[in-house]
Structures are given as structure tokens and as C-alpha cells.
Design an enzyme around this catalytic site. Structure first.
Site, mmCIF file in Angstrom:
data_model
loop_
_atom_site.group_PDB
_atom_site.id
_atom_site.type_symbol
_atom_site.label_atom_id
_atom_site.label_comp_id
_atom_site.label_asym_id
_atom_site.label_seq_id
_atom_site.Cartn_x
_atom_site.Cartn_y
_atom_site.Cartn_z
ATOM 1 N N GLU A 47 0.894 -1.173 0.000
ATOM 2 C CA GLU A 47 0.000 0.000 0.000
ATOM 3 C C GLU A 47 0.919 1.206 0.000
ATOM 4 O O GLU A 47 1.533 1.534 1.017
ATOM 5 C CB GLU A 47 -0.899 -0.007 1.246
ATOM 6 C CG GLU A 47 -1.893 -1.159 1.303
ATOM 7 C CD GLU A 47 -3.006 -1.049 0.272
ATOM 8 O OE1 GLU A 47 -3.156 0.019 -0.347
ATOM 9 O OE2 GLU A 47 -3.701 -2.056 0.066
ATOM 10 N N CYS A 107 -2.377 9.098 2.603
ATOM 11 C CA CYS A 107 -2.106 8.624 1.240
ATOM 12 C C CYS A 107 -3.303 8.913 0.357
ATOM 13 O O CYS A 107 -3.184 9.040 -0.846
ATOM 14 C CB CYS A 107 -1.822 7.133 1.266
ATOM 15 S SG CYS A 107 -3.090 6.218 2.140
HETATM 16 P P1 NAD Z 1 8.112 5.425 4.684
HETATM 17 O O1 NAD Z 1 8.110 4.608 3.458
HETATM 18 O O2 NAD Z 1 9.212 6.367 4.897
HETATM 19 O O3 NAD Z 1 8.048 4.498 5.971
HETATM 20 C C1 NAD Z 1 7.079 3.481 6.092
HETATM 21 C C2 NAD Z 1 7.629 2.395 6.989
HETATM 22 O O4 NAD Z 1 8.757 1.822 6.349
HETATM 23 C C3 NAD Z 1 8.100 2.857 8.358
HETATM 24 O O5 NAD Z 1 7.773 1.871 9.303
HETATM 25 C C4 NAD Z 1 9.591 2.944 8.190
HETATM 26 O O6 NAD Z 1 10.291 2.760 9.397
HETATM 27 C C5 NAD Z 1 9.840 1.781 7.263
HETATM 28 N N1 NAD Z 1 11.073 1.857 6.504
HETATM 29 C C6 NAD Z 1 11.745 2.947 6.083
HETATM 30 N N2 NAD Z 1 12.841 2.580 5.403
HETATM 31 C C7 NAD Z 1 12.857 1.228 5.390
HETATM 32 C C8 NAD Z 1 13.723 0.246 4.837
HETATM 33 N N3 NAD Z 1 14.804 0.599 4.157
HETATM 34 N N4 NAD Z 1 13.420 -1.043 5.014
HETATM 35 C C9 NAD Z 1 12.319 -1.414 5.696
HETATM 36 N N5 NAD Z 1 11.472 -0.537 6.244
HETATM 37 C C10 NAD Z 1 11.735 0.771 6.087
HETATM 38 O O7 NAD Z 1 6.696 6.169 4.682
HETATM 39 P P2 NAD Z 1 6.122 7.178 5.776
HETATM 40 O O8 NAD Z 1 6.814 8.483 5.572
HETATM 41 O O9 NAD Z 1 6.098 6.563 7.129
HETATM 42 O O10 NAD Z 1 4.600 7.261 5.336
HETATM 43 C C11 NAD Z 1 4.170 8.083 4.352
HETATM 44 C C12 NAD Z 1 3.987 7.340 3.039
HETATM 45 O O11 NAD Z 1 3.136 6.227 3.221
HETATM 46 C C13 NAD Z 1 3.313 8.199 1.999
HETATM 47 O O12 NAD Z 1 3.919 8.025 0.744
HETATM 48 C C14 NAD Z 1 1.894 7.672 1.975
HETATM 49 O O13 NAD Z 1 1.215 7.916 0.774
HETATM 50 C C15 NAD Z 1 2.105 6.228 2.241
HETATM 51 N N6 NAD Z 1 0.884 5.611 2.772
HETATM 52 C C16 NAD Z 1 0.189 4.766 1.982
HETATM 53 C C17 NAD Z 1 -0.990 4.201 2.448
HETATM 54 C C18 NAD Z 1 -1.793 3.277 1.565
HETATM 55 O O14 NAD Z 1 -2.636 2.572 2.105
HETATM 56 N N7 NAD Z 1 -1.560 3.223 0.280
HETATM 57 C C19 NAD Z 1 -1.453 4.491 3.725
HETATM 58 C C20 NAD Z 1 -0.720 5.352 4.520
HETATM 59 C C21 NAD Z 1 0.463 5.897 4.032
#
Ligand code: NAD
Length: 477
Positions: free
Chosen positions: A251, A285
Site C-alpha cells: 500500500e 495517502c
Molecule cells: P516510509 O516509506 O518512509 O516508511 C514506512 C515504513 O517503512 C516505516 O515503518 C519505516 O520505518 C519503514 N522503513 C523505512 N525505510 C525502510 C527500509 N529501508 N526497510 C524497511 N522498512 C523501512 O513512509 P512514511 O513516511 O512513514 O509514510 C508516508 C507514506 O506512506 C506516503 O507516501 C503515503 O502515501 C504512504 N501511505 C500509503 C498508504 C496506503 O494505504 N496506500 C497508507 C498510509 C500511508
């Protein structure tokens, strides 16, 4: 330190464990330290895999009715203690109280919905066309599920994964984001109190997301990844899961268009825009990211939005009167301010509708006028309270611009009537379309995106299948 009602250790094999390392969690509205939580190492992550793997043997054959009852109990606890959950969300994420409470209710509903789904997993029986055998299809739990969640919905993104996984008979390891681990730890505690056996739900908080996740994903005992977060991180995880051909539900990011077509009702479009744009202060998102408004409606729509933005009460999320809280961190705030600077350089009017509080990670709500399609604000996921307005000559132009993106999570269409709205919705390249309304999310509906917004669906009837493997038996009866 603020008095918070949640454990701060790692939940592994039913025990709260506190290793030597910890990291701080902050309230972004005033930068105060809320708590110090355990900082899991790679070894802790692998311990959680062992716990989940050990618990799977029994949980996977637990009668579905019994699994349903654990989930139902989790729903009841979460509903009864909604204030605690909302307070944790508002404190660590910064979002306004009404959004935190809205998220809590939404999050709890995933437990209720999947408690109902647990007992309704269907198989199939039919004759092969040549009638030489019967085709029996069965669904079985995949095994240990690894779940990675973002900071913008600290509760709902966790329950949207935990609930279907447990309903399917999987066990799990939840890795919440560094910014908002407290709500996830509280949910871990709720699962314990709801009767989830030791090891069925493990929660691992860490400041080394990449390292810990790579180790967990490389472990052959892990059967599936469920990720919600940015497209950028999602793609890097897909490269890792490709190594093991690991099923991966994604997602990812969005860049939602909001269309206000000729003949649409302006008052309801403004009211819908306030929800689509401002829920979570724009950090969703699903947040409307670009507004394509028919040229005849640009003035009244922009004026209506401007007035609504100017009237929002800004402040700390935990204050019940707050309508627009802080961004989750200075880093996120500064990303939005940088986009506004870039837009100003392109000649866009980015005068804020009001001043933001001087302290805290706040961004003033802003209606950005005179935006060209293809410019900074339409190309980037803003993730904050900024509404770029693009004037369009007709519906065809609006649809073409709306689809001109690599993302495809959700679109919003305001049309003169629902029939026109559905006709336009069918042309949208997005997994979800809200027609004449500002919100689509519902635990009973399939949530997910097309294009680079994701793979798979959460919620609805599809959600449980992200955690089930289909098996076919050929037999001559
Ligand atoms: P992010 O991708 O920076 O982080 C998401 C998660 O991934 C966190 O738990 C983070 O610690 C982890 N993470 C970061 N780097 C990683 C790596 N190298 N390996 C494994 N895990 C890692 O996103 P964010 O800033 O927390 O959230 C915002 C983003 O999430 C936006 O782009 C938003 O659109 C998206 N989002 C999507 C949905 C959906 O359902 N499509 C819902 C909510 C948020």
C-alpha cells in the site's frame, strides 16, 4: 515525560522485553519527549520471527470461531478504550483530536470486520470440464507475516494488517515507524488482553528499520510481507522480497486528483474537499493532492476553501478543539515548506490562509492558486494542508490531467449528478474513486491502488486473501 498508558518494550513471544538500547518519541506540537521505547536489534527481530513461527503451528489450526472471538474482543477493548488510543495517536503523530478519534474508530472496525470474515473463508468444489476429476480449492494461512506500517495512521494501518492476518490463521511481527511506535505497542497490549496466544502478535520497534527488516525478510520462516508506506521504500523492499519470491502486499504513495466538474454543487464540493484534503492535516495517502476545477467554478471553489482554511483552529492534537494539528516532525514540515517555496518560484500564489503557531511542526493551511498542471505541487505528494487549484476547460482535460501520474490510489469526482460521476469514475486510473463525497475508506471495502500506488487490496472481502494461500486438490471422486 508525559504520562502515557502503554508499554515501551518489545512484544516478543507474549513477553514485554526491554533491551539495552532505546530511542525517544516526541510530541511534534511542542517537541516534548513522550517516552523512550526499546530499540530492537537484528537479533530481536529474529527472536520475533522465532516466536511467530513457533506460535503458527497451533494458531493456524485454531478453530476460526475462536480466532474470531479474539478479534471481536480486540474490537471491544479498543472501542471501550478509544480515548486512550486517540490520545496516543494525537500525542505522537500531532494530528487533531477529531482525526485521532476518527482513526481509532476506523482502526477498531478492522477487528470487527475480520472477526466476521474469519468464520467465512470459502473453498470450492466443481467438476473439471472433461469430468475426469473434481477440482477442490482450499485456502490455508500463509504462515508468519511481516508487517511494516507508516506514521500517518499509527493505529489503522496496524489493525488493517493484524486483523486479516489473524483471521486467516497467520501469526505476525509488526514493525511500526520510529515516529509513532506508542500506538502500535498499545495495540500489542490490546491483542494480549483480547486473548491472542503468546507469539501470535509480536511488536518490534526499532530505529534501524532497514537492517532489521532485511534480516527478517531474509529468514525462510517468514512467509509474506505486508507493507504500507512510501513508493520509494516499497520498491526497495520489493527488490528484497523478489530474492525469495515472497508474496508482498504493497500500500504505497498517492497523488490523488480531486475533480470539480461543470455543474457540481460548490458547497458540497468545498465540504468534501475539506475532508479529502484536511483529514490528518493532509498527511494521508488518500489526501486530495491536486484540484482540477472547471473554469466556471474556480473562483467560488477557491474562495470557499480559503474561508474554510482560514477558520480552522490550529494547535496541539490532544486539545479537543483543535481542527488542524502539527505535522509529525520538523522533517515532514520542512519537506512541505520546500515544496511551497518551489511553487512560489514558479509564480504560484501560496499566501497562507492563516498564520501557523510559532513553535511546533506546524504548516499553515494554504490554498495555492494559479497552479499549472505538471508543476511542483501537482507532481509531488504534498502530505500537508496545501490545496493546489488548477483551472480546467472541460471534463476530458480534467480526466487526462488526473491520470497523468505514475500513482493511482484514489480519485475524487464532484459532478452534477451521481450518474455523471460514475461515468467519469470509470475513466480514472485509480483503485478507488469517491463520487460526490470526500472519503471512501471503509473496512468493508477493498482499499488499494493501481499503478505505482500498490499491489493487492486491504479490507473488504479481498483483505483476508493477502494472508491465504490457495491450494488445489485434483481428485477422482
Ligand atoms: P516510509 O516509506 O518512509 O516508511 C514506512 C515504513 O517503512 C516505516 O515503518 C519505516 O520505518 C519503514 N522503513 C523505512 N525505510 C525502510 C527500509 N529501508 N526497510 C524497511 N522498512 C523501512 O513512509 P512514511 O513516511 O512513514 O509514510 C508516508 C507514506 O506512506 C506516503 O507516501 C503515503 O502515501 C504512504 N501511505 C500509503 C498508504 C496506503 O494505504 N496506500 C497508507 C498510509 C500511508
Amino acid at each position: 515525560m508525559t504520562d502515557i498508558a502503554t508499554p515501551t518494550g518489545l512484544l516478543i513471544a507474549g513477553e514485554w522485553q526491554s533491551g539495552p538500547d532505546r530511542f525517544e518519541v516526541h510530541d511534534p506540537s511542542d517537541y516534548s519527549v513522550l517516552a523512550e521505547v526499546a530499540d530492537a536489534s537484528v537479533a530481536d527481530g529474529l527472536d520475533a520471527v522465532t516466536a511467530a513461527h513457533d506460535a503458527f503451528a497451533e494458531w493456524s489450526v485454531t478453530p476460526p470461531r475462536q480466532r474470531a472471538e479474539v478479534l471481536r474482543k480486540a474490537f471491544e477493548i479498543m472501542t471501550a478504550e478509544a480515548d486512550t488510543c486517540a490520545r496516543l495517536i494525537a500525542l505522537e503523530n500531532g494530528k487533531a483530536w477529531r482525526d485521532a478519534m476518527g482513526e481509532t474508530i476506523y482502526a477498531a472496525e478492522f477487528f470487527r470486520w475480520f472477526s466476521e470474515e474469519a468464520a467465512r473463508i470459502e473453498g470450492g468444489f466443481r467438476y473439471a470440464p472433461a469430468r475426469d476429476k473434481t477440482i477442490i480449492t482450499d485456502h490455508r494461512p500463509m504462515g508468519v507475516a511481516y508487517m511494516i506500517t507508516p506514521w500517518n495512521f499509527p493505529a489503522a494501518m496496524a489493525t488493517r494488517k493484524i486483523a486479516p492476518a489473524l483471521a486467516a490463521g497467520c501469526t505476525c511481527i509488526l514493525k511500526p515507524p520510529r515516529e509513532t511506535p506508542l500506538t502500535a505497542l498499545w495495540i500489542g497490549d490490546v491483542m494480549q488482553r483480547a486473548g491472542a496466544p503468546a507469539g501470535v502478535v509480536n511488536v518490534v520497534t526499532t530505529s534501524h528499520a532497514g537492517e532489521v527488516s532485511s534480516a527478517i525478510l531474509g529468514d525462510p520462516r517468514v512467509a509474506t510481507l505486508s507493507f504500507t508506506g512510501s513508493t520509494w521504500v516499497g520498491k526497495s523492499l520489493l527488490k528484497q522480497t523478489a530474492e525469495r519470491v515472497l508474496p508482498s502486499s504493497m500500500e504505497l504513495g498517492g497523488n490523488a486528483p480531486f475533480l470539480v466538474l461543470e455543474g457540481a454543487d460548490i458547497d458540497s464540493a468545498v465540504a468534501g474537499a475539506m475532508i479529502a484534503k484536511m483529514r490528518n492535516g493532509g498527511s494521508a495517502c488518500t489526501a486530495a493532492n491536486r484540484f482540477y476545477v472547471h473554469e466556471s467554478l474556480v473562483e467560488p471553489f477557491s474562495a470557499g476553501l480559503q474561508e474554510a482554511f482560514a477558520g480552522l483552529r490550529m494547535g496541539p492534537g490532544v486539545e479537543p478543539t483543535t481542527e488542524l494539528g502539527a505535522m509529525v516532525s520538523d522533517i515532514e514540515r520542512d519537506k512541505i515548506l520546500a515544496l511551497l517555496d518551489e511553487a512560489a518560484g514558479e509564480g504560484v500564489d501560496v499566501t497562507p490562509a492563516q498564520q501557523a503557531p510559532a513553535t511546533g511542526a506546524f504548516v499553515a493551511p494554504t490554498v495555492a492558486r494559479g497552479v499549472e498542471h505538471g508543476s511542483t505541487l501537482t507532481r509531488n505528494e504534498i502530505f500537508g494542508p496545501v490545496a493546489p487549484i488548477v483551472s480546467v476547460a472541460n471534463t476530458e482535460e480534467a480526466v487526462r490531467m488526473a491520470n497523468d501520474t505514475e500513482f493511482g490510489l484514489i480519485s475524487y469526482v464532484y459532478a452534477a449528478d451521481p450518474g455523471t460521476g460514475v461515468k467519469v469514475a470509470r475513466q480514472m486510473e485509480s483503485g478507488m474513486v469517491a463520487i460526490n463525497r470526500g472519503i471512501a475508506s471503509d473496512p468493508a471495502a477493498p482499499f488499494g491502488g493501481m499503478k505505482e500506488s500498490g499491489l493487492g487490496r486491504e479490507g473488504g472481502f479481498a483483505g483476508i486473501h493477502e494472508f491465504l494461500e490457495t491450494q488445489y486438490f485434483a481428485v477422482d471422486l
